[in-house]
Design an enzyme around this catalytic site. Structure first.
Site, PDB file in Angstrom:
ATOM      1  N   VAL A  32      71.100  34.073  26.001  1.00 32.92           N
ATOM      2  CA  VAL A  32      72.212  34.277  26.932  1.00 32.92           C
ATOM      3  C   VAL A  32      72.605  32.921  27.533  1.00 32.92           C
ATOM      4  CG1 VAL A  32      72.984  35.441  29.019  1.00 32.92           C
ATOM      5  CG2 VAL A  32      71.405  36.604  27.461  1.00 32.92           C
ATOM      6  N   HIS A  83      69.002  30.721  33.373  1.00 29.57           N
ATOM      7  CA  HIS A  83      68.096  31.726  33.948  1.00 29.57           C
ATOM      8  C   HIS A  83      66.651  31.295  33.792  1.00 29.57           C
ATOM      9  CE1 HIS A  83      68.894  32.823  29.739  1.00 29.57           C
ATOM     10  NE2 HIS A  83      67.655  33.259  29.685  1.00 29.57           N
TER      11      HIS A  83
HETATM   12  P1  AMP Z   1      66.838  33.965  26.724  1.00 34.34           P
HETATM   13  O1  AMP Z   1      66.339  34.120  25.316  1.00 34.34           O
HETATM   14  O2  AMP Z   1      65.998  33.026  27.521  1.00 34.34           O
HETATM   15  O3  AMP Z   1      68.305  33.633  26.754  1.00 34.34           O
HETATM   16  O4  AMP Z   1      66.611  35.366  27.417  1.00 34.34           O
HETATM   17  C1  AMP Z   1      67.630  36.280  27.661  1.00 34.34           C
HETATM   18  C2  AMP Z   1      66.974  37.495  28.252  1.00 34.34           C
HETATM   19  O5  AMP Z   1      67.980  38.345  28.778  1.00 34.34           O
HETATM   20  C3  AMP Z   1      66.149  38.340  27.262  1.00 34.34           C
HETATM   21  O6  AMP Z   1      64.805  38.421  27.708  1.00 34.34           O
HETATM   22  C4  AMP Z   1      66.859  39.713  27.288  1.00 34.34           C
HETATM   23  O7  AMP Z   1      65.950  40.791  27.184  1.00 34.34           O
HETATM   24  C5  AMP Z   1      67.540  39.667  28.641  1.00 34.34           C
HETATM   25  N1  AMP Z   1      68.709  40.522  28.767  1.00 34.34           N
HETATM   26  C6  AMP Z   1      69.769  40.624  27.926  1.00 34.34           C
HETATM   27  N2  AMP Z   1      70.674  41.494  28.401  1.00 34.34           N
HETATM   28  C7  AMP Z   1      70.187  41.950  29.586  1.00 34.34           C
HETATM   29  C8  AMP Z   1      70.663  42.871  30.566  1.00 34.34           C
HETATM   30  N3  AMP Z   1      71.833  43.508  30.422  1.00 34.34           N
HETATM   31  N4  AMP Z   1      69.895  43.117  31.653  1.00 34.34           N
HETATM   32  C9  AMP Z   1      68.708  42.478  31.806  1.00 34.34           C
HETATM   33  N5  AMP Z   1      68.202  41.586  30.918  1.00 34.34           N
HETATM   34  C10 AMP Z   1      68.941  41.337  29.818  1.00 34.34           C
END
Ligand code: AMP
Length: 127
Positions: free
Chosen positions: A106, A110
Site C-alpha cells: 500500500v 505506515h
Molecule cells: P505493506 O506490505 O507494508 O504495504 O502492508 C500493507 C498492509 O495493509 C497489509 O498487511 C494488509 O493486510 C493491510 N491492509 C490492506 N488493506 C487493508 C484494509 N482495508 N484494512 C486494514 N488493513 C489493510
C-alpha cells in the site's frame, strides 16, 4: 524527491472515511487501525493522515508537528494494546516496508505494530 502520491490508495480511502477500519487510536495527524490480514495476534497499522508514500517521504516532507504526533501515536498504540514492556507488556516489533525491496503493498506510509506472540527471527529468507 520524486514521489507522486496516489490519492486512490486504500489507506487514503480509509482516512477519507470511504471504507471502514477497526480503529485503535486517532489523533489530529495520525490514525491507527487493525490490519485486515493479521500476521500476529496483535497487528495494528499506524499511518499519518497526510499524503506521504513511505517513511523517507514522510521524514523529508512532513511538518515537525506531524512527525511528533506520529511517533507519539505509535507509543500510545503500544501502551493501548498492553504490549509496552515498560508497563509489563510482552513487547512488540515495528516494521515499515518501502518500495520493491521492502515489498510495500500500500503506497501510503505506515508502520506495522506486531505482538501477541514471540515473533521469531527479524528477517525470513527472501521469497
Ligand atoms: P505493506 O506490505 O507494508 O504495504 O502492508 C500493507 C498492509 O495493509 C497489509 O498487511 C494488509 O493486510 C493491510 N491492509 C490492506 N488493506 C487493508 C484494509 N482495508 N484494512 C486494514 N488493513 C489493510
Amino acid at each position: 524527491m520524486a514521489y507522486t502520491y496516489d490519492t486512490e490508495n486504500i489507506f487514503a480511502k480509509i482516512i477519507r472515511g470511504e471504507i471502514p477500519c477497526d480503529k485503535v487510536l486517532e489523533t489530529e495527524h495520525t490514525l491507527a487501525f487493525r490490519d485486515i490480514a493479521p500476521q500476529a495476534p496483535q497487528h495494528v497499522l499506524v499511518i499519518p493522515k497526510g499524503p506521504y508514500v513511505n517513511y523517507d517521504h514522510f521524514a523529508a516532507e512532513a511538518s515537525e508537528e506531524e512527525v511528533v504526533d506520529f511517533v507519539r501515536a505509535v507509543g500510545e498504540v503500544c501502551r493501548t494494546l498492553g504490549i509496552a514492556p515498560g508497563d509489563g507488556g510482552m513487547g512488540y516489533r515495528l516494521i515499515n516496508n518501502a518500495g520493491e525491496a521492502g515489498v510495500q503493498e500500500v503506497p501510503h506510509m505506515h508502520v506495522h505494530v506486531l505482538s501477541g506472540r514471540r515473533l521469531g527471527r527479524m528477517l525470513p529468507k527472501a521469497d
